[in-house]
Every structure is written in C-alpha cells, then in structure tokens.
Design a protein around this motif. Structure first.
Motif, mmCIF file in Angstrom:
data_model
loop_
_atom_site.group_PDB
_atom_site.id
_atom_site.type_symbol
_atom_site.label_atom_id
_atom_site.label_comp_id
_atom_site.label_asym_id
_atom_site.label_seq_id
_atom_site.Cartn_x
_atom_site.Cartn_y
_atom_site.Cartn_z
ATOM 1 N N SER A 165 -5.457 8.302 2.070
ATOM 2 C CA SER A 165 -5.217 9.726 1.862
ATOM 3 C C SER A 165 -4.876 10.493 3.142
ATOM 4 O O SER A 165 -4.288 11.569 3.073
ATOM 5 C CB SER A 165 -6.437 10.370 1.197
ATOM 6 O OG SER A 165 -7.565 10.244 2.042
ATOM 7 N N ASP A 216 1.268 6.722 1.053
ATOM 8 C CA ASP A 216 0.411 5.565 1.281
ATOM 9 C C ASP A 216 -0.866 5.733 0.472
ATOM 10 O O ASP A 216 -1.261 6.853 0.147
ATOM 11 C CB ASP A 216 0.084 5.437 2.772
ATOM 12 C CG ASP A 216 -0.542 4.096 3.103
ATOM 13 O OD1 ASP A 216 0.210 3.108 3.187
ATOM 14 O OD2 ASP A 216 -1.774 4.027 3.254
ATOM 15 N N ASN A 217 -1.532 4.631 0.152
ATOM 16 C CA ASN A 217 -2.806 4.692 -0.569
ATOM 17 C C ASN A 217 -3.883 5.401 0.236
ATOM 18 O O ASN A 217 -4.784 5.996 -0.334
ATOM 19 C CB ASN A 217 -3.286 3.288 -0.926
ATOM 20 C CG ASN A 217 -2.431 2.660 -1.999
ATOM 21 O OD1 ASN A 217 -1.656 3.320 -2.668
ATOM 22 N ND2 ASN A 217 -2.555 1.360 -2.156
ATOM 23 N N ARG A 253 0.820 -1.215 0.000
ATOM 24 C CA ARG A 253 0.000 0.000 0.000
ATOM 25 C C ARG A 253 0.857 1.269 0.000
ATOM 26 O O ARG A 253 0.334 2.368 -0.087
ATOM 27 C CB ARG A 253 -0.940 -0.012 1.202
ATOM 28 C CG ARG A 253 -1.899 -1.212 1.135
ATOM 29 C CD ARG A 253 -2.886 -1.204 2.234
ATOM 30 N NE ARG A 253 -3.945 -0.269 1.869
ATOM 31 C CZ ARG A 253 -4.905 0.088 2.679
ATOM 32 N NH1 ARG A 253 -4.954 -0.392 3.896
ATOM 33 N NH2 ARG A 253 -5.836 0.928 2.289
#
Length: 163
Positions: free
Chosen positions: A139, A136-137, A107
């Motif tokens: 938000s 990171d994915n 991720r």
C-alpha cells in the motif's frame, strides 16, 4: 604487547582485553533500532521499484505495438492479464497471432481507465485513448500512469489511484 602494557599491574592487564557483555548488548540494541527505522523505507523502495519496472515494461510493449502496426500495416492489439501466473502483456496481430509477450511482476497490477483493449492502427493512431495505472500490492507504493493519446503518443508520469 606494547611498552605501556608491560608497566601495568598483572590484574589490570588481564581485565582490560575484549568487550563487556553490557557494551555488546548496547551495540546490538542500537543496531536493532537503526534496522527498525530503515525496514519500512526498504519495503517502500522495493515496491516503488516494482511499479517503475512494470510501468517501463508496459510502455515498451505499447511502443513495440505501435511500431509493429506501422511496419505490418495491420491493426495490432495489446492486452494484459492481471490474473494469470506469470502476469503477461501480449501483443497480437489479426488472427490471434502473438507477436510478443512480456511478463511483469506478480505483485504489480495494471488498471486501465476503460475496459477496451489498446488497438494500434497503421495510421499511427489508436482506436481509443487510454490511461493505464500501475499499482503494487504494497500500500505504500507510489503508482504510475501510462497515457496513450488518440495519436498514439505514449507518456509515463507519477500518479493515479490504486483503490
């Protein structure tokens, strides 16, 4: 049964044991509110931990590449793959000999400020100074930056944009 319970009427003794349905429902409602408040913080902390872990892995790989270039007296290249599964940081010697590889969280995303790979010289320098941003994915995560200056000093700090 204690002494005071014996002196109560039989009907009062039977009805005073346990919790009512309303008491249990209120308790569950309070717990649900607490969990709904805490859940976003937990997700944010997990994402920040993933970023921190990936940044530490990248910084360790950069340090190892720097040390290997001095020990081997060769140019050592560090590359990473954001698209592979698992995601991997690779340290290679001339002739595409893999010295080490590190996997990082799927991720997490590593973004360099330039498209050139990091090449460590035996003279304890790099070909081009670079700044990597680890994102990171999720938000809400705080990004981190790893900077490699011209004389191969490696520093980690908070910040950077993940767009």
């Amino acid at each position: 049964m204690n002494v005071f319970a014996r002196h109560r009427p039989q009907k009062l003794r039977m009805s005073s044991s346990g919790f009512t349905l309303i008491e249990l429902m209120v308790t569950i409602a309070v717990l649900a509110i607490i969990v709904s408040i805490a859940a976003p913080n937990i997700s944010n902390q997990l994402a920040n931990q993933r970023v921190k872990s990936t940044a530490a892995t990248l910084a360790n790989a950069l340090s190892e590449a720097k040390a290997e270039s001095v020990i081997r007296r060769q140019k050592i290249t560090l590359t990473y793959a954001n698209t592979s599964t698992p995601k991997v940081i690779t340290i290679t010697a001339p002739g595409s000999t893999i010295i080490a590889s590190y996997s990082y969280n799927s991720r997490s995303v590593i973004k360099p400020d330039t498209a050139t790979p990091t090449i460590f010289e035996p003279s304890k320098q790099v070909a081009t100074a670079l700044t990597y941003t680890v994102c990171d994915n999720y938000s809400g995560a705080t990004s981190r930056q790893i900077e490699v200056d011209k004389i191969a000093n490696i520093t980690t700090k908070l910040g950077g944009t993940c767009s």
